[in-house]
Scaffold this motif. Structure first.
Motif, PDB file in Angstrom:
ATOM      1  N   PRO A 248       7.708   5.375  17.261  1.00  0.00           N
ATOM      2  CA  PRO A 248       8.545   5.005  18.401  1.00  0.00           C
ATOM      3  C   PRO A 248       8.209   3.669  19.069  1.00  0.00           C
ATOM      4  CG  PRO A 248       7.932   7.318  18.538  1.00  0.00           C
ATOM      5  CD  PRO A 248       7.155   6.728  17.402  1.00  0.00           C
ATOM      6  N   GLN A 249       6.945   3.404  19.334  1.00  0.00           N
ATOM      7  CA  GLN A 249       6.583   2.158  20.018  1.00  0.00           C
ATOM      8  C   GLN A 249       6.851   0.944  19.133  1.00  0.00           C
ATOM      9  OE1 GLN A 249       2.531   2.995  21.276  1.00  0.00           O
ATOM     10  NE2 GLN A 249       3.270   3.231  23.371  1.00  0.00           N
ATOM     11  N   VAL A 250       6.545   1.046  17.857  1.00  0.00           N
ATOM     12  CA  VAL A 250       6.808  -0.055  16.932  1.00  0.00           C
ATOM     13  C   VAL A 250       8.309  -0.320  16.864  1.00  0.00           C
ATOM     14  CG1 VAL A 250       6.684  -0.809  14.523  1.00  0.00           C
ATOM     15  CG2 VAL A 250       4.711   0.303  15.571  1.00  0.00           C
ATOM     16  N   ALA A 251       9.093   0.749  16.783  1.00  0.00           N
ATOM     17  CA  ALA A 251      10.547   0.601  16.705  1.00  0.00           C
ATOM     18  C   ALA A 251      11.099  -0.061  17.963  1.00  0.00           C
ATOM     19  CB  ALA A 251      11.193   1.958  16.482  1.00  0.00           C
ATOM     20  N   MET A 252      10.650   0.339  19.132  1.00  0.00           N
ATOM     21  CA  MET A 252      11.165  -0.236  20.370  1.00  0.00           C
ATOM     22  C   MET A 252      10.777  -1.707  20.495  1.00  0.00           C
ATOM     23  SD  MET A 252      13.119   1.941  21.660  1.00  0.00           S
ATOM     24  CE  MET A 252      13.462   2.737  20.093  1.00  0.00           C
TER      25      MET A 252
ATOM     26  N   ILE B  46       4.854  -1.259  10.768  1.00  0.00           N
ATOM     27  CA  ILE B  46       5.580  -2.529  10.920  1.00  0.00           C
ATOM     28  C   ILE B  46       6.308  -2.877   9.628  1.00  0.00           C
ATOM     29  CG2 ILE B  46       5.314  -5.014  11.296  1.00  0.00           C
ATOM     30  CD1 ILE B  46       2.888  -4.205  13.157  1.00  0.00           C
ATOM     31  N   ILE B  47       5.623  -2.777   8.498  1.00  0.00           N
ATOM     32  CA  ILE B  47       6.240  -3.083   7.207  1.00  0.00           C
ATOM     33  C   ILE B  47       7.398  -2.134   6.927  1.00  0.00           C
ATOM     34  CG2 ILE B  47       5.851  -3.029   4.699  1.00  0.00           C
ATOM     35  CD1 ILE B  47       2.996  -4.109   5.352  1.00  0.00           C
ATOM     36  N   ASN B  48       7.232  -0.864   7.236  1.00  0.00           N
ATOM     37  CA  ASN B  48       8.270   0.134   6.995  1.00  0.00           C
ATOM     38  C   ASN B  48       9.558  -0.212   7.748  1.00  0.00           C
ATOM     39  OD1 ASN B  48       9.610   2.520   6.261  1.00  0.00           O
ATOM     40  ND2 ASN B  48       8.624   3.698   7.857  1.00  0.00           N
TER      41      ASN B  48
ATOM     42  N   ARG C 202       0.857  -1.177   0.000  1.00  0.00           N
ATOM     43  CA  ARG C 202       0.000   0.000   0.000  1.00  0.00           C
ATOM     44  C   ARG C 202       0.887   1.218   0.000  1.00  0.00           C
ATOM     45  NH1 ARG C 202      -3.351  -1.576   5.204  1.00  0.00           N
ATOM     46  NH2 ARG C 202      -1.261  -1.213   5.946  1.00  0.00           N
ATOM     47  N   SER C 203       0.384   2.308  -0.523  1.00  0.00           N
ATOM     48  CA  SER C 203       1.194   3.525  -0.568  1.00  0.00           C
ATOM     49  C   SER C 203       1.543   4.007   0.828  1.00  0.00           C
ATOM     50  CB  SER C 203       0.478   4.619  -1.352  1.00  0.00           C
ATOM     51  OG  SER C 203      -0.769   4.901  -0.771  1.00  0.00           O
ATOM     52  N   SER C 204       0.712   3.711   1.817  1.00  0.00           N
ATOM     53  CA  SER C 204       1.018   4.139   3.182  1.00  0.00           C
ATOM     54  C   SER C 204       2.189   3.354   3.775  1.00  0.00           C
ATOM     55  CB  SER C 204      -0.213   4.021   4.081  1.00  0.00           C
ATOM     56  OG  SER C 204      -0.678   2.694   4.113  1.00  0.00           O
ATOM     57  N   ASP C 205       2.576   2.230   3.143  1.00  0.00           N
ATOM     58  CA  ASP C 205       3.728   1.470   3.631  1.00  0.00           C
ATOM     59  C   ASP C 205       5.029   2.239   3.436  1.00  0.00           C
ATOM     60  OD1 ASP C 205       1.935  -0.532   4.156  1.00  0.00           O
ATOM     61  OD2 ASP C 205       2.518  -1.786   2.474  1.00  0.00           O
ATOM     62  N   LEU C 206       5.034   3.232   2.578  1.00  0.00           N
ATOM     63  CA  LEU C 206       6.225   4.012   2.298  1.00  0.00           C
ATOM     64  C   LEU C 206       6.319   5.255   3.170  1.00  0.00           C
ATOM     65  CD1 LEU C 206       5.913   3.855  -1.578  1.00  0.00           C
ATOM     66  CD2 LEU C 206       7.286   2.382  -0.119  1.00  0.00           C
ATOM     67  N   LYS C 207       5.402   5.386   4.081  1.00  0.00           N
ATOM     68  CA  LYS C 207       5.251   6.606   4.859  1.00  0.00           C
ATOM     69  C   LYS C 207       6.150   6.630   6.074  1.00  0.00           C
ATOM     70  CE  LYS C 207       2.444  10.029   4.690  1.00  0.00           C
ATOM     71  NZ  LYS C 207       2.956  11.098   3.919  1.00  0.00           N
ATOM     72  N   TRP C 208       6.832   7.756   6.287  1.00  0.00           N
ATOM     73  CA  TRP C 208       7.562   7.988   7.527  1.00  0.00           C
ATOM     74  C   TRP C 208       6.570   8.409   8.597  1.00  0.00           C
ATOM     75  CZ3 TRP C 208      12.864  10.753   7.541  1.00  0.00           C
ATOM     76  CH2 TRP C 208      13.756  10.070   6.711  1.00  0.00           C
ATOM     77  N   TYR C 209       6.914   8.199   9.848  1.00  0.00           N
ATOM     78  CA  TYR C 209       6.047   8.567  10.962  1.00  0.00           C
ATOM     79  C   TYR C 209       5.740  10.058  10.965  1.00  0.00           C
ATOM     80  CZ  TYR C 209       4.378   8.878  15.787  1.00  0.00           C
ATOM     81  OH  TYR C 209       3.634   9.105  16.919  1.00  0.00           O
TER      82      TYR C 209
END
Length: 85
Positions: free
Chosen positions: A70-74, A30-32, A3-10
């Motif tokens: 942040p939470q996904v990254a941690m 998560i995909i990003n 999806r195009s939103s998969d390329l999105k930065w936070y």
């Protein structure tokens, strides 16, 4: 299919331009981060692959620059630290 939103930065950078932060689906966050990690850990013609520790440092910098949620990254980093490779 991506999806195009998969390329999105936070922080909202990327494609498409109108959504940011909590409007981006959690699956896209998560995909990003997973896609970024795989790219960092893979050998590329223009650069060597990064070690797991180097990739974790890049992800942490990405949190500081608002590239990753942040939470996904941690959570992602905590999972990586459980496994030796």
């Amino acid at each position: 299919t991506r999806r195009s939103s998969d390329l999105k930065w936070y922080n909202g950078q990327g494609y498409p331009g109108s959504i940011r932060k909590k409007d981006i689906p959690i699956e896209s966050h998560i995909i990003n981060i997973a896609d970024s990690y795989i790219a960092m850990r893979s050998l590329r013609p223009h650069r060597r692959k990064k070690s797991k520790d180097e990739a974790i440092k890049v992800i942490k910098k990405g949190v500081e620059s608002h590239q990753y949620e942040p939470q996904v990254a941690m959570h992602f980093i905590n999972i990586l630290k459980r496994y030796p490779h």
